[in-house]
Structure formats: structure tokens, C-alpha cells
Write a protein that holds these residues in place. Structure first.
Motif, PDB file in Angstrom:
ATOM      1  N   PRO A  59       0.837  -1.208   0.000  1.00 34.85           N
ATOM      2  CA  PRO A  59       0.000   0.000   0.000  1.00 34.85           C
ATOM      3  C   PRO A  59       0.868   1.253   0.000  1.00 34.85           C
ATOM      4  CG  PRO A  59      -0.905  -1.616   1.509  1.00 34.85           C
ATOM      5  CD  PRO A  59       0.430  -2.148   1.061  1.00 34.85           C
ATOM      6  N   GLY A  60       0.638   2.124  -0.987  1.00 32.03           N
ATOM      7  CA  GLY A  60       1.535   3.249  -1.219  1.00 32.03           C
ATOM      8  C   GLY A  60       1.301   4.441  -0.299  1.00 32.03           C
ATOM      9  N   MET A  61       2.402   5.073   0.069  1.00 34.12           N
ATOM     10  CA  MET A  61       2.332   6.329   0.820  1.00 34.12           C
ATOM     11  C   MET A  61       1.807   7.422  -0.110  1.00 34.12           C
ATOM     12  SD  MET A  61       3.271   5.794   3.909  1.00 34.12           S
ATOM     13  CE  MET A  61       3.639   7.452   4.496  1.00 34.12           C
ATOM     14  N   GLY A  62       1.083   8.360   0.440  1.00 37.91           N
ATOM     15  CA  GLY A  62       0.444   9.385  -0.377  1.00 37.91           C
ATOM     16  C   GLY A  62      -0.935   8.926  -0.792  1.00 37.91           C
ATOM     17  N   LEU A  63      -0.999   7.738  -1.346  1.00 44.34           N
ATOM     18  CA  LEU A  63      -2.288   7.146  -1.713  1.00 44.34           C
ATOM     19  C   LEU A  63      -3.103   6.826  -0.462  1.00 44.34           C
ATOM     20  CD1 LEU A  63      -0.771   4.891  -4.467  1.00 44.34           C
ATOM     21  CD2 LEU A  63      -2.606   6.523  -4.913  1.00 44.34           C
ATOM     22  N   ASN A  64      -2.418   6.323   0.576  1.00 44.86           N
ATOM     23  CA  ASN A  64      -3.147   6.036   1.823  1.00 44.86           C
ATOM     24  C   ASN A  64      -3.593   7.327   2.516  1.00 44.86           C
ATOM     25  OD1 ASN A  64      -0.587   6.824   2.686  1.00 44.86           O
ATOM     26  ND2 ASN A  64      -0.061   4.846   3.592  1.00 44.86           N
ATOM     27  N   ALA A  65      -2.761   8.375   2.406  1.00 43.33           N
ATOM     28  CA  ALA A  65      -3.129   9.661   2.999  1.00 43.33           C
ATOM     29  C   ALA A  65      -4.334  10.264   2.277  1.00 43.33           C
ATOM     30  CB  ALA A  65      -1.947  10.618   2.947  1.00 43.33           C
ATOM     31  N   PHE A  66      -4.369  10.144   0.955  1.00 45.40           N
ATOM     32  CA  PHE A  66      -5.520  10.636   0.184  1.00 45.40           C
ATOM     33  C   PHE A  66      -6.784   9.881   0.597  1.00 45.40           C
ATOM     34  CE2 PHE A  66      -8.310  10.206  -3.558  1.00 45.40           C
ATOM     35  CZ  PHE A  66      -8.590  11.550  -3.804  1.00 45.40           C
ATOM     36  N   PHE A  67      -6.653   8.579   0.780  1.00 41.91           N
ATOM     37  CA  PHE A  67      -7.744   7.707   1.212  1.00 41.91           C
ATOM     38  C   PHE A  67      -8.326   8.209   2.530  1.00 41.91           C
ATOM     39  CE2 PHE A  67      -9.494   4.224   3.576  1.00 41.91           C
ATOM     40  CZ  PHE A  67      -9.905   3.231   2.699  1.00 41.91           C
ATOM     41  N   ALA A  68      -7.453   8.396   3.519  1.00 40.73           N
ATOM     42  CA  ALA A  68      -7.919   8.710   4.873  1.00 40.73           C
ATOM     43  C   ALA A  68      -8.288  10.173   5.057  1.00 40.73           C
ATOM     44  CB  ALA A  68      -6.851   8.306   5.894  1.00 40.73           C
ATOM     45  N   PHE A  69      -7.389  11.062   4.660  1.00 39.43           N
ATOM     46  CA  PHE A  69      -7.559  12.477   5.013  1.00 39.43           C
ATOM     47  C   PHE A  69      -8.424  13.259   4.025  1.00 39.43           C
ATOM     48  CE2 PHE A  69      -3.278  11.381   6.826  1.00 39.43           C
ATOM     49  CZ  PHE A  69      -3.758  11.208   8.123  1.00 39.43           C
ATOM     50  N   THR A  70      -8.388  12.858   2.746  1.00 35.52           N
ATOM     51  CA  THR A  70      -9.193  13.581   1.755  1.00 35.52           C
ATOM     52  C   THR A  70     -10.572  12.952   1.584  1.00 35.52           C
ATOM     53  OG1 THR A  70      -7.213  14.307   0.549  1.00 35.52           O
ATOM     54  CG2 THR A  70      -9.313  14.404  -0.630  1.00 35.52           C
ATOM     55  N   VAL A  71     -10.597  11.669   1.213  1.00 33.97           N
ATOM     56  CA  VAL A  71     -11.871  11.020   0.899  1.00 33.97           C
ATOM     57  C   VAL A  71     -12.753  10.891   2.144  1.00 33.97           C
ATOM     58  CG1 VAL A  71     -12.973   8.949  -0.037  1.00 33.97           C
ATOM     59  CG2 VAL A  71     -10.816   9.755  -1.010  1.00 33.97           C
ATOM     60  N   VAL A  72     -12.162  10.449   3.252  1.00 34.77           N
ATOM     61  CA  VAL A  72     -12.970  10.198   4.450  1.00 34.77           C
ATOM     62  C   VAL A  72     -13.132  11.465   5.312  1.00 34.77           C
ATOM     63  CG1 VAL A  72     -13.162   8.844   6.581  1.00 34.77           C
ATOM     64  CG2 VAL A  72     -12.343   7.761   4.475  1.00 34.77           C
ATOM     65  N   LEU A  73     -12.029  12.049   5.744  1.00 32.46           N
ATOM     66  CA  LEU A  73     -12.120  13.163   6.686  1.00 32.46           C
ATOM     67  C   LEU A  73     -12.549  14.476   6.033  1.00 32.46           C
ATOM     68  CD1 LEU A  73      -9.024  12.497   8.973  1.00 32.46           C
ATOM     69  CD2 LEU A  73     -11.414  11.864   9.335  1.00 32.46           C
ATOM     70  N   GLN A  74     -12.042  14.763   4.830  1.00 30.43           N
ATOM     71  CA  GLN A  74     -12.373  16.038   4.185  1.00 30.43           C
ATOM     72  C   GLN A  74     -13.691  15.978   3.417  1.00 30.43           C
ATOM     73  OE1 GLN A  74      -9.119  17.955   2.075  1.00 30.43           O
ATOM     74  NE2 GLN A  74     -10.536  18.900   0.636  1.00 30.43           N
ATOM     75  N   MET A  75     -13.862  14.917   2.599  1.00 27.97           N
ATOM     76  CA  MET A  75     -15.077  14.807   1.781  1.00 27.97           C
ATOM     77  C   MET A  75     -16.250  14.231   2.567  1.00 27.97           C
ATOM     78  SD  MET A  75     -13.328  13.511  -1.817  1.00 27.97           S
ATOM     79  CE  MET A  75     -14.856  13.613  -2.752  1.00 27.97           C
ATOM     80  N   GLY A  76     -15.958  13.580   3.689  1.00 31.83           N
ATOM     81  CA  GLY A  76     -17.014  13.094   4.568  1.00 31.83           C
ATOM     82  C   GLY A  76     -17.590  11.741   4.234  1.00 31.83           C
ATOM     83  N   TYR A  77     -16.907  10.977   3.391  1.00 32.23           N
ATOM     84  CA  TYR A  77     -17.406   9.643   3.047  1.00 32.23           C
ATOM     85  C   TYR A  77     -16.867   8.602   4.018  1.00 32.23           C
ATOM     86  CZ  TYR A  77     -19.293  11.380  -1.360  1.00 32.23           C
ATOM     87  OH  TYR A  77     -20.029  12.050  -2.309  1.00 32.23           O
ATOM     88  N   SER A  78     -17.451   7.422   3.997  1.00 31.11           N
ATOM     89  CA  SER A  78     -17.023   6.336   4.870  1.00 31.11           C
ATOM     90  C   SER A  78     -15.788   5.654   4.282  1.00 31.11           C
ATOM     91  CB  SER A  78     -18.144   5.305   5.017  1.00 31.11           C
ATOM     92  OG  SER A  78     -18.405   4.687   3.762  1.00 31.11           O
ATOM     93  N   TYR A  79     -15.071   4.911   5.112  1.00 32.11           N
ATOM     94  CA  TYR A  79     -13.922   4.172   4.580  1.00 32.11           C
ATOM     95  C   TYR A  79     -14.385   3.075   3.635  1.00 32.11           C
ATOM     96  CZ  TYR A  79     -14.597   0.288   7.968  1.00 32.11           C
ATOM     97  OH  TYR A  79     -15.093  -0.767   8.698  1.00 32.11           O
TER      98      TYR A  79
END
Length: 440
Positions: free
Chosen positions: A86-106
């Protein structure tokens, strides 16, 4: 068992080890070295994805499983010395952008990763990703190798605290090197440098091992409280998909971003490390590139199923190549180490950033060799290569470095009348790059 490792033995014949100018012993040592420099992902990835509400233990198991499957596939199928996880940067986008910023579930994010993997499988089968690799000009391919060298050295320096980010930004400054992890990393760097200068085989691996031992009495290298432990269950994240939002505009944006980040990070790593290892064929192509890209795509799809973010080819693969790894046996060895990590997780706590810093920093030295092959007198070749090189560490992104290189290459060739040097595929890639910024 002796026949397995000897010249013309089973391993040699399957991986063409002698033909590649290597030995089984070198390949195994290279694989262990690669693992040690990227083992941090077993700790960092669960930590990042836990911010998205995922269970850390489950993500640890998913990380190790996905790395094992994808890297093993790369070794056995593509027969290349590249490791995946699992790539760095990609995991951060997953957690911090998609879930925390955009408000979607994991679950939404995992679904996006799964769809990304399926799309990548199709793009690979129809040779689209291979065509993208072939469209990269030769000067930029060499620049990618050098840029990755500088980036991986920066990762090592930053991880050990030798350099630190200033005010949380991308500008760096000297950290604390008179005590703590920074000092340990400096000591490790000096030890490893001497080993390399004396041409000691396995210098990077030995250097990390000695550094870890030195750090123990000073409390800089943690001692494991136990040797073995059972892998945590992935029940909570296994096939945790969410389908009701897959046709939303946000899903399109998330998918495009994941596809772009993974596509060019993976391509950049494959091209850069293969260039350094002198593995490119007479046409400047990475051997078995389609199989390597398919392994990456299957790894991403599998990773989503077991509960982790996008799997990509790791830039730390360069450390194994620097130790002489040239065949799939290197990757198979790394995969086996990830498999063992499932049951011996406490042992790998000793592999701290300060321990791996020396290897990563010196790999940066090994990676800059292709700069000698760049035509520095032709500025339509030299400037794109230079921008590729400097933008990778300065932007902390392989893909952004490629963007600057390809776009500047086209502009310079057009305005100097060298149209014949530009392929249609290169122009298409440049347009995709520009769209990435527009959509972002």
C-alpha cells in the motif's frame, strides 16, 4: 536443497539469475534489504488508515497480505526485483481527503480502490499502461531515475530527523543530529559508507543491522517484548464495500485522482529503478512491463478486498537493486518476509527510520548514475530531465516530477522546431497531466 541454489539449479533456471549477472545468494540478500527499507509501511499504513475509522490491527494484516500477494506475483510472474505494498500518499488521500475532508465512509474509499484496481487490470490487458510507459522520452526516463534517487534520499533524511520540515511546509532545514535518532542515523550512514567504500558485499543490509544493534542500549531501537504473535483478524474490513455512491460525481473525482497518482508513481518507479539497474532492453523498454503492471493492478484489487488502500510499486525497491538484485527472486524473498511479518510483527519494531536512513540515503547516490547519459548540451533534452529530477524531491512526488518533465519536453521541442522528436502518445500524456491539475 543445494541443487536449488546452485548455478543451473531450479532457481537459476527459472529466474535466469546467472544470465542477469547475479547469484541466488545476492538475490535473497537484496530481497531482505528491500523489505527492511520498506517494513515501516506495516506500522505507518495502519496508523494512517485508522484516522479513517479502520481498525489498526485489521489494516496491519491487510497491509502484509496485500504486499505479500502483489510482490510475490511480481517476482514469480513478471520476474522483476520490484516490491509492492500500500503506497504512501495514496493512503493519505484515502484517509484524510476522501474520508475526513469529503465526509465519506472508509467503505466508500475501499470501493473506489477496488474499482481503480479493476480499471487498471483492463487498461493493462489492453496495453494502455504499457503504451504510456513507452511514450516517456529517453531523457526523462534517465531523469526519473536520478529524481527518485534524490527523493528516496530525502525520505531517509526526513525519517531519521536529519532534516525536518519547516513550519509544517515543504521547505526543509537541518534537524537535531547531535543526539537521538538523528545521531544514530548519522552513525549508521558513516558505517554503511565505509562498508560500501571497502566493497563489502551486502553493505546496506549489514549497515542497517549494525545500526539497529547500536541503538538498543541507548533506547533508540525498541526491543520486541515477544517474538511471535497471531495476525489480527481482518473480519471488520474484509470486502467492506459500499455500492450506493459509485455513480456519484465525487466517486469520479476520487477514482481519477487515485488512477493518476498510482499510474505515474508506479510507472516512474518501474522506469527509474530499471534504468539504474540497466535492465532496459535495446529499445529502452522495461522487460516484462505488462506483467509488472498487471501484478500491481491485481495487488490493488486484492488489497481493497482484504481492507487496505491502493497497492503500488515501492521506490524502496531501489535498495534491493543497489544490493545487486536483478531478478524475480529478489521480489519473492521480499514477499516471503512480508508473509513472515504476519507472525513475527514484534521483531520488525526494531526497523525504525533511523535504522533504514543510511540505506535510503546511499541508494540516492547509486540512483544518480544515469545523469551521465543525459545530453546536457541539448537543452531540449537537458531542461526536461533537470525539471524531472528536481521536482520529485521538491514536490515530494514522482508523478509531479514526470509532469514537469513531459510538458516542458513538448514545449521546448515545439518552439525549437524539433517536431519529429515528439510522439502522439507523449502529447496525449501531457494533455492528461494538464487535466489532472484542472480537475484537482
Amino acid at each position: 536443497m543445494k541443487n536449488l541454489f546452485k548455478k543451473d539449479g531450479l532457481l537459476d533456471n527459472y529466474f535466469d539469475i546467472t544470465k542477469a549477472g547475479s547469484t541466488p545468494k545476492t538475490e535473497v540478500l537484496a530481497g531482505i534489504t528491500t523489505f527492511m527499507t520498506m517494513a515501516y509501511i506495516l506500522i505507518v499504513n495502519p496508523s494512517i488508515l485508522s484516522a479513517a475509522g479502520m481498525d489498526q490491527g485489521a489494516v496491519f494484516t491487510a497491509t502484509a497480505l496485500s504486499a505479500f500477494v502483489a510482490t510475490m506475483l511480481t517476482g514469480l510472474y513478471a520476474k522483476l526485483p520490484f516490491a509492492q505494498a500500500p503506497g504512501m500518499g495514496l493512503n493519505a488521500f484515502f484517509a484524510f481527503t476522501v474520508v475526513l475532508q469529503m465526509g465519506y465512509s472508509y467503505q466508500f474509499a475501499l470501493t473506489a480502490v477496488f474499482l481503480e484496481g479493476i480499471i487498471f487490470i483492463l487498461l493493462t490487458l489492453f496495453n494502455v499502461r504499457e503504451a504510456i510507459v513507452d511514450s516517456i522520452p529517453d531523457c526523462i526516463k534517465k531523469g526519473i531515475a536520478v529524481g527518485i534517487g534524490l527523493l528516496i534520499a530525502l525520505i531517509g533524511l526526513e525519517g531519521a530527523g536529519i532534516v525536518v520540515h519547516q513550519d509544517g511546509g515543504t521547505i526543509v532545514q537541518l534537524g537535531n543530529i547531535v543526539k537521538g535518532p538523528g545521531l544514530l542515523a548519522i552513525v549508521g550512514l558513516l558505517i554503511t559508507s565505509v562498508l560500501i567504500a571497502r566493497r563489502i558485499k551486502g553493505a546496506l543490509f549489514i549497515g542497517m543491522l549494525v545500526t539497529a544493534i547500536i541503538g538498543i542500549p541507548f533506547g533508540l531501537t525498541p526491543m520486541p517484548h515477544t517474538l511471535m504473535s497471531a495476525p489480527p483478524s481482518i473480519k471488520g474490513v474484509l470486502f467492506a464495500f459500499e455500492w450506493h455512491n459509485i455513480f456519484s460525481f465525487d466517486m469520479v473525482i476520487v477514482l481519477f485522482t487515485l488512477l493518476f497518482m498510482d499510474l505515474f508513481d508506479t510507472i516512474g518507479t518501474l522506469v527509474g529503478v530499471a534504468t539504474k539497474a540497466k535492465m532496459l532492453d535495446k529499445d529502452g523498454k522495461v522487460p516484462n512491463i505488462k506483467k509488472a503492471l498487471l501484478s500491481d493492478a491485481i495487488g490493488t484489487t486484492f488489497g481493497a478486498c482484504v481492507g487496505t488502500s491502493t497497492v503500488s510499486t515501492f521506490v524502496e525497491s531501489a535498495s534491493g537493486v543497489a544490493e545487486g538484485g536483478r531478478t524475480g527472486l529478489t521480489a519473492v524473498t521480499t514477499a516471503i518476509m512480508f508473509g513472515l511479518a504476519l507472525f513475527f510483527a514484534p521483531i520488525f519494531a526494531v526497523i525504525t527510520p533511523a535504522v533504514t536512513a543510511s540505506a535510503l540515503i546511499l541508494v540516492g547516490l547509486f540512483m544518480i548514475e544515469p545523469i551521465k547519459e543525459i545530453n546536457l548540451e541539448d537543452f531540449t533534452e537537458a531542461i526536461p530531465a533537470f525539471l524531472t529530477i528536481i521536482m520529485m524531491p521538491f514536490s515530494y512526488s514522482i508523478s509531479d516530477g514526470i509532469i514537469f518533465g513531459v510538458v516542458s519536453y513538448i514545449v521546448l521541442k515545439v518552439f525549437t522546431g524539433k517536431f519529429k522528436d515528439i510522439s502522439i502518445a507523449t502529447v496525449v500524456i501531457a494533455i492528461i497531466f494538464i487535466l489532472k491539475f484542472v480537475v484537482h
